[in-house]
Write a protein that holds these residues in place. Sequence first.
Motif, PDB file in Angstrom:
ATOM      1  N   GLU A  91      15.034  35.662 -10.107  1.00 41.01           N
ATOM      2  CA  GLU A  91      13.746  35.442  -9.451  1.00 41.01           C
ATOM      3  C   GLU A  91      12.700  34.953 -10.434  1.00 41.01           C
ATOM      4  OE1 GLU A  91      14.150  38.872  -5.965  1.00 41.01           O
ATOM      5  OE2 GLU A  91      12.859  39.237  -7.699  1.00 41.01           O
ATOM      6  N   ASN A  92      11.833  34.084  -9.946  1.00 35.96           N
ATOM      7  CA  ASN A  92      10.669  33.629 -10.707  1.00 35.96           C
ATOM      8  C   ASN A  92       9.460  34.382 -10.169  1.00 35.96           C
ATOM      9  OD1 ASN A  92       8.364  32.247 -11.660  1.00 35.96           O
ATOM     10  ND2 ASN A  92       9.569  30.371 -11.940  1.00 35.96           N
ATOM     11  N   PRO A  93       8.954  35.369 -10.905  1.00 35.05           N
ATOM     12  CA  PRO A  93       7.851  36.187 -10.390  1.00 35.05           C
ATOM     13  C   PRO A  93       6.593  35.389 -10.079  1.00 35.05           C
ATOM     14  CG  PRO A  93       8.860  37.218 -12.306  1.00 35.05           C
ATOM     15  CD  PRO A  93       9.415  35.833 -12.217  1.00 35.05           C
ATOM     16  N   LYS A  94       6.392  34.286 -10.776  1.00 33.35           N
ATOM     17  CA  LYS A  94       5.172  33.490 -10.567  1.00 33.35           C
ATOM     18  C   LYS A  94       5.222  32.704  -9.262  1.00 33.35           C
ATOM     19  CE  LYS A  94       4.003  32.969 -15.461  1.00 33.35           C
ATOM     20  NZ  LYS A  94       3.760  32.004 -16.574  1.00 33.35           N
ATOM     21  N   THR A  95       6.395  32.177  -8.909  1.00 29.07           N
ATOM     22  CA  THR A  95       6.509  31.360  -7.695  1.00 29.07           C
ATOM     23  C   THR A  95       7.101  32.132  -6.518  1.00 29.07           C
ATOM     24  OG1 THR A  95       8.746  30.600  -8.253  1.00 29.07           O
ATOM     25  CG2 THR A  95       6.890  29.346  -9.160  1.00 29.07           C
ATOM     26  N   GLY A  96       7.760  33.252  -6.819  1.00 29.10           N
ATOM     27  CA  GLY A  96       8.426  34.008  -5.775  1.00 29.10           C
ATOM     28  C   GLY A  96       9.769  33.433  -5.358  1.00 29.10           C
ATOM     29  N   HIS A  97      10.183  32.357  -6.018  1.00 26.44           N
ATOM     30  CA  HIS A  97      11.449  31.703  -5.669  1.00 26.44           C
ATOM     31  C   HIS A  97      12.621  32.472  -6.286  1.00 26.44           C
ATOM     32  CE1 HIS A  97      14.536  28.385  -5.824  1.00 26.44           C
ATOM     33  NE2 HIS A  97      14.146  28.347  -4.561  1.00 26.44           N
TER      34      HIS A  97
END
Length: 587
Positions: A565-571
Amino acid sequence: MNIQNINFLPINCVNNNKNSYIKMNNISKPDSVQFGKISPKQKMSIYAVKLLKECNLQENQSLYIKADSKYLPFIDILEQEAYKKGAGLIHSEIVEPEIEALKKKYNITQKADYRNEREQEFKDRNAIFLTFDEQNNLYSQCGLSEKEILSEIMNFAPVIPKNIQKKFKLNPEEIFIKALDIREGQPVSIVAEREQLPFVVQLVDYLYSKNNTKLVDVTLSDKLILNKYKYAKDDILEDILNSEVTKYKERFEKDIAYLQLDGEDPNLYEGIDSDRIVKYSKARSAKTSRYHSLMAQHCPWLVYYMPSMKLAQEVYPEFKDDPMRALAKAYEDATSMNRCGELDVHIKTLENRAQIMNNLLQKGYNTLHYVSVDPKTEQPDGKTDFRVTLSQNSRFQAATMRFEKYNHTSIVNIPSEEIFTSPLNNTAEGKISATMPLVLNGKIIDGIVFEFHNGQIVDIKADTNEDMLKKHIQAYKNADRLGEVALVAGSPIAKSGRLFKNTLLDENAACHLALGDSYPDTIEGADNIEDYDEQQEFLKAEHINTSDTHNDFMVGGKNVYIYAENPKTGHAINVIKDDKFMLGIEN
């Protein structure tokens, strides 16, 4: 084994307190009348008690025993009786005739420094020294018949027939050159199970004859450690010799390559008090952890799977009545799981996976989300919902580790199916259920469930040996935080459908996490700090876990999905599903 070919030894007994020397023929022989039809073990026990009395063993006095390996059944009982009489620390130096024969053949005289230091430590303690040499028949002194002698020797450690041994494809060059990356003449330390001695002899012969190695330090594991756990006084468990520190210091300073042939009986310590196991383990780790860590970071090492009979009987229950057949099957499977002859290609596959994950980390996908699902509906089942975040300096590695100090690149586990790194130690969050049992301090712990909050375990449950798990974690600083994240997919170990109850195998069957110490070489900036204290401070500042223990537990399988997961984008990107690595050229 032909009993007529066994050379039996008499005893020399030296009690430094009395400055006396007691010869075997001065020690009272057991009265044959009192034996009657009692068992061989009882006969040996009676004689052991007589021997200790003649040697005038005092309360808390240490005992140093040196004997040929054929005497292990008697040494085992002698240690028991000595501890029951209140003896201090006991050490048994076991001589392997096959290894000694190789030394003579190749004119080898070098010996590890720590062994000389250990002997001197016992002399300084005014220990009693018992030596069994070649001029008398010790077992005859105990009143054993030749049939009983042979039976006791075979029961203590099985002798594997040569036709069964041939099922295991041992390749010394693959182990020492391809995996350990040793150079000519480099010293080597080998630790193995006693029944693996024929393979150890092959390995040592290769080192002496092909690699010009002059120092090969061999230690064969046996059941003698159980005597300390069962019978020694509590304070003996924390009596760790300085020579134990020297052992790891010597390996570090001399660039001694370390090879462990892993196949321990998974039930070896069942029935032993967990508190006593933890007490000894903690005391030993506290004293040796500095140089053990330096050795592990700077010198080549390899843990290599080689089945034992006890392990085979546990893993192949269909052959429970035929242990040799179980072992033969285990040997055949080990050849496949160790990827003999295909190691190079396999390592490249793992390195490709590590590079893919590192590319994701650089793009900000630094949180791993574990979710367990119902295999029928593929919907979350509530057993695992867990996240852990990696440092911006975390880097995934494959099977190989680079040891810069002495210029080695080594494969540290065979089999090796994992790519691994070290996470931030304050980020683990949620519930995670182990998908396989954990073998810890010789006990099998099944049904493990951890709850994490802010990186720390806040609740522990297990179906079996929960007390051992809790006590171990409580005994070590930072053992309640994570030090490793490892991804595994498509392993032949998993495809075998067998549970091995062996950490090396089971961790390479499934994704896993580890409680306790991290791997500094997976953290950019820590990998090139040679000073131990400086490196520890760096890791602490980076929120990377440090501890005197490291324990893997398995969390993967077909019903566990893992997302990056990319915490900044939520992706989120699916990394592992249905035991398959979902990214890259493999798919």
